[in-house]
Design an enzyme around this catalytic site. Sequence first.
Site, PDB file in Angstrom:
ATOM      1  N   HIS A  18       0.611  -0.874  -0.209  1.00  0.00           N
ATOM      2  CA  HIS A  18       0.233  -0.288   0.250  1.00  0.00           C
ATOM      3  C   HIS A  18       1.142   1.147  -0.190  1.00  0.00           C
ATOM      4  O   HIS A  18       2.309   0.808  -0.350  1.00  0.00           O
ATOM      5  CB  HIS A  18      -1.198  -0.629   1.072  1.00  0.00           C
ATOM      6  CG  HIS A  18      -0.749  -0.234   2.440  1.00  0.00           C
ATOM      7  ND1 HIS A  18       0.231   0.589   2.547  1.00  0.00           N
ATOM      8  CD2 HIS A  18      -0.208  -1.092   3.573  1.00  0.00           C
ATOM      9  CE1 HIS A  18       1.182   0.399   3.980  1.00  0.00           C
ATOM     10  NE2 HIS A  18       0.175  -0.904   4.819  1.00  0.00           N
ATOM     11  N   CYS A 126       1.816 -10.307  21.408  1.00  0.00           N
ATOM     12  CA  CYS A 126       1.150  -9.463  20.084  1.00  0.00           C
ATOM     13  C   CYS A 126       1.573  -9.962  18.684  1.00  0.00           C
ATOM     14  O   CYS A 126       2.986  -9.977  18.285  1.00  0.00           O
ATOM     15  CB  CYS A 126       1.775  -8.187  19.929  1.00  0.00           C
ATOM     16  SG  CYS A 126       0.239  -7.024  19.254  1.00  0.00           S
ATOM     17  N   CYS A 129       2.448  -6.768  16.078  1.00  0.00           N
ATOM     18  CA  CYS A 129       4.568  -6.674  15.963  1.00  0.00           C
ATOM     19  C   CYS A 129       5.447  -8.180  16.716  1.00  0.00           C
ATOM     20  O   CYS A 129       6.852  -7.401  16.147  1.00  0.00           O
ATOM     21  CB  CYS A 129       4.282  -5.777  17.746  1.00  0.00           C
ATOM     22  SG  CYS A 129       3.518  -4.553  18.531  1.00  0.00           S
ATOM     23  N   CYS A 144      -2.932  -3.796  22.697  1.00  0.00           N
ATOM     24  CA  CYS A 144      -0.757  -3.044  22.345  1.00  0.00           C
ATOM     25  C   CYS A 144      -1.200  -1.951  21.956  1.00  0.00           C
ATOM     26  O   CYS A 144      -2.280  -1.221  20.871  1.00  0.00           O
ATOM     27  CB  CYS A 144      -0.985  -4.405  21.172  1.00  0.00           C
ATOM     28  SG  CYS A 144       0.757  -3.516  19.694  1.00  0.00           S
ATOM     29  N   HIS A 147      -1.412  -1.821  18.136  1.00  0.00           N
ATOM     30  CA  HIS A 147      -2.376  -2.520  17.349  1.00  0.00           C
ATOM     31  C   HIS A 147      -3.448  -2.765  17.601  1.00  0.00           C
ATOM     32  O   HIS A 147      -4.710  -2.498  16.594  1.00  0.00           O
ATOM     33  CB  HIS A 147      -1.700  -4.096  16.595  1.00  0.00           C
ATOM     34  CG  HIS A 147       0.052  -3.879  16.019  1.00  0.00           C
ATOM     35  ND1 HIS A 147       0.356  -3.984  16.068  1.00  0.00           N
ATOM     36  CD2 HIS A 147      -0.239  -3.520  14.356  1.00  0.00           C
ATOM     37  CE1 HIS A 147       1.696  -3.746  15.257  1.00  0.00           C
ATOM     38  NE2 HIS A 147       0.939  -3.684  14.812  1.00  0.00           N
ATOM     39  N   LYS A 299      -6.218   7.025  10.091  1.00  0.00           N
ATOM     40  CA  LYS A 299      -4.806   5.761   9.481  1.00  0.00           C
ATOM     41  C   LYS A 299      -5.392   5.103   8.883  1.00  0.00           C
ATOM     42  O   LYS A 299      -6.320   5.153   8.587  1.00  0.00           O
ATOM     43  CB  LYS A 299      -4.584   5.369  11.064  1.00  0.00           C
ATOM     44  CG  LYS A 299      -3.665   4.291  11.432  1.00  0.00           C
ATOM     45  CD  LYS A 299      -3.422   3.811  12.575  1.00  0.00           C
ATOM     46  CE  LYS A 299      -2.487   2.717  12.690  1.00  0.00           C
ATOM     47  NZ  LYS A 299      -2.157   1.613  13.261  1.00  0.00           N
TER      48      LYS A 299
HETATM   49  N1  MSP Z   1       8.890  -7.253   8.217  1.00  0.00           N
HETATM   50  C1  MSP Z   1       9.019  -6.169   9.231  1.00  0.00           C
HETATM   51  C2  MSP Z   1       9.711  -5.387   9.288  1.00  0.00           C
HETATM   52  C3  MSP Z   1      11.169  -6.281   9.507  1.00  0.00           C
HETATM   53  S1  MSP Z   1      12.588  -5.167   8.573  1.00  0.00           S
HETATM   54  C4  MSP Z   1      13.951  -6.085   9.360  1.00  0.00           C
HETATM   55  C5  MSP Z   1       7.714  -5.160   8.837  1.00  0.00           C
HETATM   56  N2  MSP Z   1       6.768  -4.836   7.688  1.00  0.00           N
HETATM   57  S2  MSP Z   1       5.350  -4.292   7.804  1.00  0.00           S
HETATM   58  O1  MSP Z   1       5.034  -4.500   6.295  1.00  0.00           O
HETATM   59  O2  MSP Z   1       4.543  -4.266   8.257  1.00  0.00           O
HETATM   60  O3  MSP Z   1       6.131  -2.942   7.363  1.00  0.00           O
HETATM   61  C6  MSP Z   1       7.024  -2.537   6.496  1.00  0.00           C
HETATM   62  C7  MSP Z   1       7.811  -0.633   6.638  1.00  0.00           C
HETATM   63  O4  MSP Z   1       6.607  -0.336   5.855  1.00  0.00           O
HETATM   64  C8  MSP Z   1       8.070  -0.992   7.942  1.00  0.00           C
HETATM   65  O5  MSP Z   1       8.878   0.195   7.938  1.00  0.00           O
HETATM   66  C9  MSP Z   1       6.860   0.147   8.544  1.00  0.00           C
HETATM   67  O6  MSP Z   1       6.844   1.531   8.902  1.00  0.00           O
HETATM   68  C10 MSP Z   1       6.269   1.074   6.669  1.00  0.00           C
HETATM   69  N3  MSP Z   1       4.655   1.461   6.786  1.00  0.00           N
HETATM   70  C11 MSP Z   1       3.890  -0.012   7.116  1.00  0.00           C
HETATM   71  N4  MSP Z   1       2.364   0.937   6.793  1.00  0.00           N
HETATM   72  C12 MSP Z   1       3.415   2.559   6.647  1.00  0.00           C
HETATM   73  C13 MSP Z   1       2.645   3.639   6.796  1.00  0.00           C
HETATM   74  N5  MSP Z   1       0.900   4.268   6.716  1.00  0.00           N
HETATM   75  N6  MSP Z   1       2.848   4.781   6.510  1.00  0.00           N
HETATM   76  C14 MSP Z   1       4.852   4.686   5.913  1.00  0.00           C
HETATM   77  N7  MSP Z   1       5.233   3.701   6.623  1.00  0.00           N
HETATM   78  C15 MSP Z   1       4.330   2.567   7.040  1.00  0.00           C
HETATM   79  O7  MSP Z   1       7.168  -3.761  10.343  1.00  0.00           O
END
Ligand code: MSP
Length: 517
Positions: A18, A126, A129, A144, A147, A299
């Site tokens: 996304h 969680c 997380c 959490c 989340h 969000k």
């Molecule tokens: N798999 C873990 C990261 C492991 S790194 C060794 C994870 N994955 S995630 O798919 O949930 O998120 C991936 C990245 O996208 C993270 O850095 C997270 O902060 C970022 N984002 C997810 N949703 C976001 C927004 N709405 N806005 C900006 N970044 C966001 O966490």
Amino acid sequence: MEKFYITTAIDYVNGSPHIGHAYEKILTDVIFRHFAKRTKNAYFLTGCDEHGIKIQKTAAKLEICPQDFCNNNAQKFVQCWNLLDIHYNQLIRTTNTNHKKIVQKIFKKLLEKGDIYKHSYKGLYCSGCECFLSDKDLDENGCCLIHQKKPDLVSEENYFFKLTKYKDRIIEYIKTHPDFIVPDFRAKEVLNQLQDIEDISVSRAKSSVNWGIDVLDDDSQVIYVWIDALSNYITALGYNPEGESDELFKKYWPANVQVIGKDILKFHSIYWLAILMALDLPLPKHILAHGWITLDEAKMSKSLGNVVSPENVLKGFELNHPDAFRYYLAASAPVGKDGNYSDLDFKEKVNAQLANSMGNLLNRTLSMLVKYFDGIIKPEFIVKNELFDKAQVLIDKTKTHFDNFEVQEASAEIMEFVYELNKFVTDNAPWTLAKEEKWTQCGQTLYVVLELMCVVAFLIEPYCPNIARLMTQQLKFDINTTFDDIMFSNIKAQKLISKEEIKPVFLRIDSEFADKK
Ligand code: MSP
């Protein structure tokens, strides 16, 4: 600068990419492309995080084996990054055989060293997380904080990593390296979290989670999430915990900057540092914790049903390249702060800045050159003025902003300069000079703009590679110019362009397109 190694977080593949995921990859790509103009040795790693309970559960719901599920979904991320022109060198998947083998060896090394030990444990887990939570991570309802879900009570025998052993060294490192965590206001947050850290679980019983990397010589446990995921930054380069590592690792580790979202800063500035310290490896120079992208100030979440995919934005606005979207997101927030996406704001900003100010300026100037001088720059046109000094200041400022990972701030400076060039054209009115037959002055005005538009194209290229390519083609300026060889003598006394060669570099997003969304 000798080398530049930049990484992103690796995305969980239990859904589709996304605009939040896209924001991070675009931000990283812009930084990477900027630094690739400053060193030949720049390397960009991104990837997919494919293990864990969330993926296991989603695959089970769909009655598909987790590996097939990951294969399908990882493709969606690859396609999305291609669509957005994310210029990575490698996309690592944590289900790669090579990654799994190295993670097992890392685990074994830490076990032999005594930094990993087995321990019976009861705690609140969680799955969002993918870690155990402490009281500080919970709200007043026991949910959490990130989340907003109640964690599961888990009681198991797991392997634990001695995080506490490294606590003092981590505190010391953060305090003595004030630019390690970017933006620096987040360092305080991390130092607070460090106050009450405990050893962390790094495995789960296969009876509760089986979608993970097996612990060597213990078939009851899988290595769990963070040690697996965080290691990607070194397994991708061919780190070998048992002997000589690959050339790529020797050349690029430690990372210059690791780009992640603010929600996973704790894992990167505490867990990751401790793992690296335990492996006796050098530490990354910077962790850049970006903010979150909201959608229309709300969000984004699956449950709210407001998750927007980058593909839909490009399709909805009938964009044939991603530059406007890249530019908009990269410029959406100052370093580390939250940004927002809205269709209306997107359309207005890119129309005003990329189409009206930047694109139009080039188009108008080239058209006048053709109209008044048959597209020819005459030797007497080549005269510098005070805008050249300002362009030099702009180049220096852009570099400094990027040294501080201020991607939005740099784009604002570039746009400010474009406004100045526009003002210069308005003030000097080359159309009036032409009417008055003041040909030299008229040609000089056009020359100044065209010469300095080369600088603009050069600096904007990391954000808008396709637009910059169209600009440089028309300016006959080499897109591969580096910061070492950029000069103010790109436009030569010669025929620069003919009428047929002039193309708009970015068309306004028409409101009728937007209505189709
Ligand atoms: N798999 C873990 C990261 C492991 S790194 C060794 C994870 N994955 S995630 O798919 O949930 O998120 C991936 C990245 O996208 C993270 O850095 C997270 O902060 C970022 N984002 C997810 N949703 C976001 C927004 N709405 N806005 C900006 N970044 C966001 O966490």
